[in-house]
Design a protein around this motif. Structure first.
Motif, mmCIF file in Angstrom:
data_model
loop_
_atom_site.group_PDB
_atom_site.id
_atom_site.type_symbol
_atom_site.label_atom_id
_atom_site.label_comp_id
_atom_site.label_asym_id
_atom_site.label_seq_id
_atom_site.Cartn_x
_atom_site.Cartn_y
_atom_site.Cartn_z
ATOM 1 N N GLN A 40 0.572 -1.365 0.088
ATOM 2 C CA GLN A 40 0.253 0.226 -0.213
ATOM 3 C C GLN A 40 0.941 0.644 0.518
ATOM 4 O O GLN A 40 1.514 1.009 0.303
ATOM 5 C CB GLN A 40 -0.985 0.027 1.256
ATOM 6 C CG GLN A 40 -2.069 -1.128 1.251
ATOM 7 C CD GLN A 40 -2.781 -1.010 2.382
ATOM 8 O OE1 GLN A 40 -3.233 0.489 2.846
ATOM 9 N NE2 GLN A 40 -2.805 -2.278 3.166
ATOM 10 N N SER A 41 0.465 2.472 -0.862
ATOM 11 C CA SER A 41 0.750 3.355 -0.937
ATOM 12 C C SER A 41 0.044 4.463 0.360
ATOM 13 O O SER A 41 -0.805 4.595 0.686
ATOM 14 C CB SER A 41 1.141 4.353 -2.027
ATOM 15 O OG SER A 41 1.619 3.528 -2.532
ATOM 16 N N VAL A 42 1.183 5.722 0.952
ATOM 17 C CA VAL A 42 0.818 6.608 2.368
ATOM 18 C C VAL A 42 1.583 7.408 1.940
ATOM 19 O O VAL A 42 2.626 7.708 1.528
ATOM 20 C CB VAL A 42 1.105 5.950 3.943
ATOM 21 C CG1 VAL A 42 0.990 6.822 4.393
ATOM 22 C CG2 VAL A 42 1.105 3.809 3.786
ATOM 23 N N ALA A 43 0.306 8.814 2.197
ATOM 24 C CA ALA A 43 0.681 10.163 2.170
ATOM 25 C C ALA A 43 1.074 10.358 3.507
ATOM 26 O O ALA A 43 -0.086 10.538 4.344
ATOM 27 C CB ALA A 43 0.430 10.813 1.654
ATOM 28 N N LEU A 44 1.522 10.566 4.101
ATOM 29 C CA LEU A 44 2.334 12.132 5.526
ATOM 30 C C LEU A 44 1.753 13.760 5.084
ATOM 31 O O LEU A 44 2.313 14.012 4.522
ATOM 32 C CB LEU A 44 3.728 11.574 6.059
ATOM 33 C CG LEU A 44 3.618 11.951 7.100
ATOM 34 C CD1 LEU A 44 2.510 11.964 7.838
ATOM 35 C CD2 LEU A 44 5.958 12.371 8.131
ATOM 36 N N ILE A 45 1.250 14.000 6.190
ATOM 37 C CA ILE A 45 0.912 15.300 5.813
ATOM 38 C C ILE A 45 1.084 15.961 7.296
ATOM 39 O O ILE A 45 0.671 15.506 8.119
ATOM 40 C CB ILE A 45 -0.395 15.813 5.294
ATOM 41 C CG1 ILE A 45 -1.144 15.577 5.628
ATOM 42 C CG2 ILE A 45 0.082 15.504 3.610
ATOM 43 C CD1 ILE A 45 -2.719 15.830 5.246
ATOM 44 N N SER A 46 1.106 17.118 7.691
ATOM 45 C CA SER A 46 1.072 18.014 8.552
ATOM 46 C C SER A 46 0.208 19.311 8.992
ATOM 47 O O SER A 46 -0.389 18.988 7.573
ATOM 48 C CB SER A 46 2.166 19.197 9.521
ATOM 49 O OG SER A 46 2.815 19.669 7.983
ATOM 50 N N ASP A 47 0.076 19.745 10.135
ATOM 51 C CA ASP A 47 -1.634 20.119 9.837
ATOM 52 C C ASP A 47 -1.112 21.685 8.795
ATOM 53 O O ASP A 47 -1.867 22.028 7.890
ATOM 54 C CB ASP A 47 -1.346 21.045 11.328
ATOM 55 C CG ASP A 47 -2.178 20.275 12.066
ATOM 56 O OD1 ASP A 47 -2.564 18.963 12.253
ATOM 57 O OD2 ASP A 47 -1.941 20.769 13.399
ATOM 58 N N ALA A 48 -0.266 22.357 8.720
ATOM 59 C CA ALA A 48 0.578 23.371 7.096
ATOM 60 C C ALA A 48 1.692 22.847 7.414
ATOM 61 O O ALA A 48 2.522 22.152 7.906
ATOM 62 C CB ALA A 48 -0.231 24.616 7.739
ATOM 63 N N GLY A 49 2.234 23.040 5.499
ATOM 64 C CA GLY A 49 3.592 23.107 5.556
ATOM 65 C C GLY A 49 4.369 21.852 5.084
ATOM 66 O O GLY A 49 3.186 20.814 4.685
ATOM 67 N N THR A 50 5.414 21.832 5.264
ATOM 68 C CA THR A 50 5.903 20.639 5.392
ATOM 69 C C THR A 50 6.575 19.901 5.348
ATOM 70 O O THR A 50 7.256 19.997 7.170
ATOM 71 C CB THR A 50 7.555 20.979 4.422
ATOM 72 O OG1 THR A 50 6.986 22.064 3.266
ATOM 73 C CG2 THR A 50 8.756 20.121 3.890
#
Length: 278
Positions: A76-86
């Motif tokens: 499976q592929s996963v994307a990691l994001i934060s609340d804002a920005g990099t």
């Protein structure tokens, strides 16, 4: 075959800064790991992204890293994001990326907004060499100690700060760096009430104290590095000679150079000159 871990940058304020690459990636992965699923849900809804989400933050990172690596190892592929920005820039994610490399999982950056770099670009301070210092300690004692560590750094310094601590932090910066050190306040970048104000620290403290609006929102402070010319030879001669009584000349020169952020050869040459003169 392993899946791919995508580190996806999201807007720091203006939703128009969301890239097409980021949108398509978030739509295509099997799972999105969010710093706060409630915060991210607003962004995902705006761009009609219906991919399932999972919380990934500093309090559950150990457990969730194992879980996400299992997902990635299963294909499976996963994307990691934060609340804002990099992600990872003063945000969670390091443990997941580290584990991804250890397991031979392909890790791909999806570039975009970053408050630190955005602030540096408009600060009007040298940008060829800089240090990202992140958030300072919350209490004044720890904050002063941290600032003293950066006092002699000749590179431009970038700090993040919480709005309720900005006056105290700027005051401590003025105490350690001096009232005349140039600094730029970058507040609410890309948002409606954006502020970019470049002043000596002494004046910047007054500016923020006198306007309560400047004590709100997301804040980046960019501070000029220490001027090499501040450290004239007489500033450290006594230290140098005293330390040389206890340590070999090269070691003594190395310690003084590290503390003051000077070139070791410069300090060593100064020591030789002092010794020849005495």
């Amino acid at each position: 075959m392993n899946g791919t871990l995508y580190i996806v940058s999201t807007p720091i304020g203006n939703l128009s800064d969301m890239t097409e690459h980021a949108i398509s990636t978030l739509k295509s992965v099997n799972l999105i790991a969010c710093e706060d699923t409630r915060t991210s849900s607003k962004l995902l809804k705006h761009f009609n992204i219906t991919t399932p989400t999972i919380a990934y933050h500093e309090h559950n990172a150990d457990k969730q890293t194992v879980h996400l690596i299992e997902k990635l190892n299963s294909g499976q592929s996963v994307a990691l994001i934060s609340d804002a920005g990099t992600p990872l820039v003063s945000d969670p994610g390091y443990r997941l990326v580290k584990a991804s490399h250890e397991h031979g999982i392909n890790t791909v950056p999806i570039v975009g907004a970053c408050a630190a770099i955005a602030a540096l670009s408009v600060a009007g301070l040298p940008s060829d060499r800089f240090t990202f210092a992140g958030f300072l300690p919350a209490k004044s004692h720890g904050r002063l100690k941290a600032l003293q560590h950066w006092q002699a750094c000749t590179q431009t310094l970038i700090f993040y700060e919480a709005p309720h601590r900005i006056v105290d932090s700027l005051t401590d910066m003025m105490t350690v760096f001096g009232a005349t050190r140039e600094a730029t306040l970058c507040r609410e970048l890309t948002k409606t009430f954006e502020t970019i104000k470049k002043l000596p620290l002494g004046e910047l403290v007054q500016f923020v104290q006198n306007d309560s609006n400047q004590q709100k929102g997301e804040i980046v402070v960019v501070v000029a590095g220490c001027d090499d010319t501040v450290h004239q030879s007489t500033d450290y001669d006594a230290w140098l000679l005293a330390i040389t009584k206890e340590l070999p000349p090269k070691k003594a020169a190395s310690i003084v150079a590290d503390v003051l952020g000077l070139k070791k050869t410069t300090v060593y040459d100064r020591l030789l000159a002092l010794q020849n003169h005495t």
